[in-house]
Design an enzyme around this catalytic site. Structure first.
Site, PDB file in Angstrom:
ATOM      1  N   ASP A  70     -11.572  76.686  19.889  1.00  0.00           N
ATOM      2  CA  ASP A  70     -10.145  75.483  19.947  1.00  0.00           C
ATOM      3  C   ASP A  70     -10.538  74.519  20.192  1.00  0.00           C
ATOM      4  OD1 ASP A  70      -7.824  75.298  20.706  1.00  0.00           O
ATOM      5  OD2 ASP A  70      -8.397  76.196  22.709  1.00  0.00           O
ATOM      6  N   LYS A 129     -18.604  80.359  29.049  1.00  0.00           N
ATOM      7  CA  LYS A 129     -17.848  82.166  29.237  1.00  0.00           C
ATOM      8  C   LYS A 129     -20.164  81.654  29.714  1.00  0.00           C
ATOM      9  CE  LYS A 129     -17.887  84.060  25.361  1.00  0.00           C
ATOM     10  NZ  LYS A 129     -17.487  83.634  24.537  1.00  0.00           N
ATOM     11  N   LYS A 146     -14.657  81.081  16.374  1.00  0.00           N
ATOM     12  CA  LYS A 146     -14.149  82.034  17.676  1.00  0.00           C
ATOM     13  C   LYS A 146     -14.831  82.405  18.641  1.00  0.00           C
ATOM     14  CE  LYS A 146     -12.770  86.563  15.974  1.00  0.00           C
ATOM     15  NZ  LYS A 146     -11.967  87.441  17.157  1.00  0.00           N
ATOM     16  N   LYS A 156     -20.927  83.369  17.345  1.00  0.00           N
ATOM     17  CA  LYS A 156     -22.061  81.939  17.569  1.00  0.00           C
ATOM     18  C   LYS A 156     -23.249  81.948  18.582  1.00  0.00           C
ATOM     19  CE  LYS A 156     -17.962  80.291  20.185  1.00  0.00           C
ATOM     20  NZ  LYS A 156     -18.996  80.494  21.713  1.00  0.00           N
TER      21      LYS A 156
END
Length: 264
Positions: free
Chosen positions: A125, A41, A10, A15
């Protein structure tokens, strides 16, 4: 044979930090590495190149026929870095950038070059078609999920395992990025067992990691003699040697909630 790894988690779980630091370890031991940031991002490779790099999506908006050197940038110890990017916030599908980037890299035959390790940093996602691309299109052979012992992080990890199952892929393990909460290792270990996988490694909470990122570097580069670097070395080595895979068994939401409540 190229080790092709997808690391999911998430947003904000760490990560990208995990990806960049294990990539730096692989470079340290002489591996040829490609890192592909699949998060809108576009900050996965910042600590490897020491600055943000142009994304594939933004480059294509200005140049319809980019060459390899327009999309791939060299970072720490010649790690090759790509950022897929995405649309401006509130405009279009964020995962669309992943689809566009992967097809462009494929057309330029980047993915067939002789890399020892290719690492994909992917937002969790997996419902979105774009973020499922590394698994759905078989760009990655191994999938790891980064989580902490916090409930929402585990909730996201459980959803990711559900997506992995639906995509008929296999789960290689859980990476614990510790937040320092009570019983965290026990929580994540038991959760991993419940969804039919194991914890492949743990990264302790550390101010040095944050200090490194402020300086746009990995902790592997900025603090090469630190215990944090050793943790990433152990994790990277275990991932490199891993050949264990499992079919995930995601929990029903109610079961996950009941599991977590016992630790409160």
């Amino acid at each position: 044979m190229t080790k092709r790894i997808a690391i999911y988690g998430k947003g904000g779980i760490g990560k990208s930090t995990t990806v960049s630091n294990i990539a730096a370890i692989y470079a340290d031991i002489g591996k040829k590495v490609l890192v592909i940031g699949c998060d809108p991002k576009a900050d996965t490779t910042r600590t490897l190149v020491h600055k943000r790099i142009p994304t594939v999506v933004k480059t294509l908006s200005k140049n319809k026929n980019p060459q390899i050197e327009d999309l791939i940038f060299s970072g720490y110890k010649d790690i090759k870095c790509v950022e897929s990017g995405g649309p401006e916030p509130g405009i279009g599908c964020a995962g669309r950038g992943v689809i566009v980037a992967m097809k462009r890299l494929e057309n330029l035959e980047v993915l067939t070059q002789k890399f020892d390790v290719i690492i994909y940093d992917v937002l969790g996602d997996v419902v979105c078609g774009g973020f499922s691309v590394p698994l759905r299109e078989k760009y990655a052979d191994e999938t790891f999920i980064v989580t902490s012992g916090e409930f929402m992080s585990l909730y996201a990890a459980n959803n990711i395992s559900r997506g992995i199952l639906k995509l008929k892929s296999k789960l290689s393990g859980i990476i614990l990025n510790s937040k320092g909460i009570e019983n965290e290792e026990e929580i994540v270990s038991e959760f991993s067992s419940l969804i039919n996988t194991n914890v492949i490694g743990k990264i302790s909470r550390s101010d040095l990691i944050q200090k490194s990122e402020i300086d746009a570097k990995t902790v592997v580069e900025k603090f090469p003699n630190s215990t944090e670097r050793e943790e990433y070395y152990t994790l990277a080595s275990d991932i490199l040697e891993n050949d264990n895979y499992s079919i995930p068994k995601p929990l029903e939401d109610e079961v996950l909630e009941d599991f977590f409540k016992q630790f409160i």
